[in-house]
Design an enzyme around this catalytic site. Structure first.
Site, short mmCIF file in Angstrom:
data_model
loop_
_atom_site.label_atom_id
_atom_site.label_comp_id
_atom_site.label_asym_id
_atom_site.label_seq_id
_atom_site.Cartn_x
_atom_site.Cartn_y
_atom_site.Cartn_z
N LYS A 157 -0.25 0.54 -8.57
CA LYS A 157 -1.18 -0.37 -8.04
C LYS A 157 -2.71 0.41 -8.01
O LYS A 157 -2.55 1.67 -7.43
CB LYS A 157 -1.04 -1.02 -6.68
CG LYS A 157 -2.28 -1.86 -6.14
CD LYS A 157 -1.85 -2.54 -5.00
CE LYS A 157 -1.85 -1.68 -3.54
NZ LYS A 157 -1.90 -2.50 -2.51
N ASP A 187 3.45 -1.66 -4.56
CA ASP A 187 2.99 -0.26 -4.95
C ASP A 187 4.10 0.91 -4.38
O ASP A 187 4.96 0.63 -3.87
CB ASP A 187 1.69 -0.15 -4.02
CG ASP A 187 1.81 -0.38 -2.73
OD1 ASP A 187 2.72 0.06 -2.11
OD2 ASP A 187 0.51 -0.84 -2.00
N GLN A 200 -5.87 2.94 9.01
CA GLN A 200 -6.92 3.97 8.92
C GLN A 200 -6.37 5.15 9.75
O GLN A 200 -6.90 5.60 10.85
CB GLN A 200 -8.06 3.30 9.80
CG GLN A 200 -8.80 2.29 9.28
CD GLN A 200 -9.90 1.71 9.70
OE1 GLN A 200 -10.91 2.54 10.24
NE2 GLN A 200 -10.31 0.49 9.82
C1 R5P Z 1 -1.09 -1.00 1.44
O1 R5P Z 1 -0.72 -0.04 1.26
C2 R5P Z 1 -0.05 -2.19 2.07
O2 R5P Z 1 1.09 -1.87 1.85
C3 R5P Z 1 -0.14 -3.60 1.26
O3 R5P Z 1 0.02 -3.41 0.15
C4 R5P Z 1 -1.75 -4.03 1.57
O4 R5P Z 1 -2.27 -3.94 2.76
C5 R5P Z 1 -1.83 -5.36 1.17
O5 R5P Z 1 -3.25 -5.65 1.03
P1 R5P Z 1 -3.76 -6.92 0.42
O6 R5P Z 1 -2.96 -8.30 0.92
O7 R5P Z 1 -5.30 -7.47 0.90
O8 R5P Z 1 -3.93 -6.85 -0.98
#
Ligand code: R5P
Length: 281
Positions: free
Chosen positions: A182, A158, A89
């Site tokens: 993504k 991503d 955040q």
């Molecule tokens: C996002 O930008 C982070 O690098 C992770 O890809 C993300 O926090 C992963 O979250 P989740 O496991 O909930 O998909």
């Protein structure tokens, strides 16, 4: 003296070993109204190193209390945030929202002389602190932990993780890198990924990300890779938050191996960042 938060006891112990410093056994007293109070009976010395992954609201409050008691009993206070909660955040996404990373950084700054972080999700969060901050890169440690893989494809799930995937590849010494596109639906939380340009067919793929939270991102990427005939899909992540059923989700997707650091202490946290932190202490 190393003062660990309750979520960072193993890392605190590893750091105490690395530095040959005393490890505090922190006592907790809980009150009927839900409040708690920490105590380190034998606190005292030149330097306190407070080590606390701020994975929850309680962990933040523990950290503030540890810093405050350290201020009373030590000449210098260093705060290690192996995992900095709220770092995602880093801005107000909609009108009327706080910049939560700034709020916690400023609160943490009041109780310390300096801060060490490990790969904060957004490097720019360092600017929110009012004291000197150094960010440790644990990518080489992840690379060291990987088994011998023939011509691995290091894939970021991503765009934000491309740099990390490249640093892991560079430290590993061989392989190629690419990334997925993504998109996340913020109403449903559903993640969709478009295949990367590189053909993963018949190759061993190491998915590299800084955080696995719900596991949605990784499991979607694993599914896409097996659909495209990847030989094996491994996951290397820095901060294994692993909320809810994340671990089962990755197993269900068929992850062939999983490596993560102890910045967040989970059963998968086999890679200790203590040696890297010790270099800065
Ligand atoms: C996002 O930008 C982070 O690098 C992770 O890809 C993300 O926090 C992963 O979250 P989740 O496991 O909930 O998909």
């Amino acid at each position: 003296m190393i003062l660990p938060g309750s979520a960072s006891q193993s890392l605190g112990a590893a750091l105490a070993d690395e530095l040959d410093e005393r490890l505090a056994v922190v006592e907790t007293e809980r009150f009927a109204d839900g409040e708690f109070k920490l105590r380190v009976p034998d606190a005292g010395g030149d330097r306190a190193v407070v080590v606390a992954a701020t994975t929850s609201a309680e962990a933040h409050l523990e950290l503030l209390q540890l810093q405050d008691l350290a201020r009373e009993s030590f000449d210098e206070v260093v705060t290690v945030l192996p995992y900095m909660g709220y770092a995602r955040q880093d801005r107000a996404f909609r009108e009327g929202e706080p910049i939560s990373a700034r709020a916690v950084a400023q609160a943490i700054s009041t109780g310390t002389d300096r801060v060490l972080t490990v790969n904060p999700h957004e490097p720019a969060v360092s600017d929110f602190f009012d004291v000197p901050v150094e960010a440790v890169d644990a990518a080489p440690l992840l690379a060291e932990a990987l088994p011998v893989i023939d011509d691995p494809l290091f894939l970021a799930p991503d765009e934000g993780a491309i740099g990390l995937a490249e640093r892991v590849r560079d430290a590993y010494g061989t392989g190629t890198t690419d990334h997925f596109e993504k998109t996340r639906d913020y109403d449903t939380g559903e993640v969709t990924t478009a295949p990367a340009g590189t053909d993963p067919g018949g190759r061993a793929v190491v998915l590299v990300d800084d955080i696995v939270a719900t596991g949605s991102t990784m499991s979607a990427a694993i599914d896409r890779l097996y659909e495209r005939a990847a030989a094996a899909v491994y996951v290397a992540c820095l901060h294994p938050v692993f909320a809810d059923s994340a671990r089962a989700r990755l197993a269900d997707a068929g992850v062939a191996g999983l490596w993560a650091t102890d910045t967040v202490e989970r059963p998968v946290s086999d890679v200790s960042v203590a040696p890297a932190l010790a270099d800065y202490l």
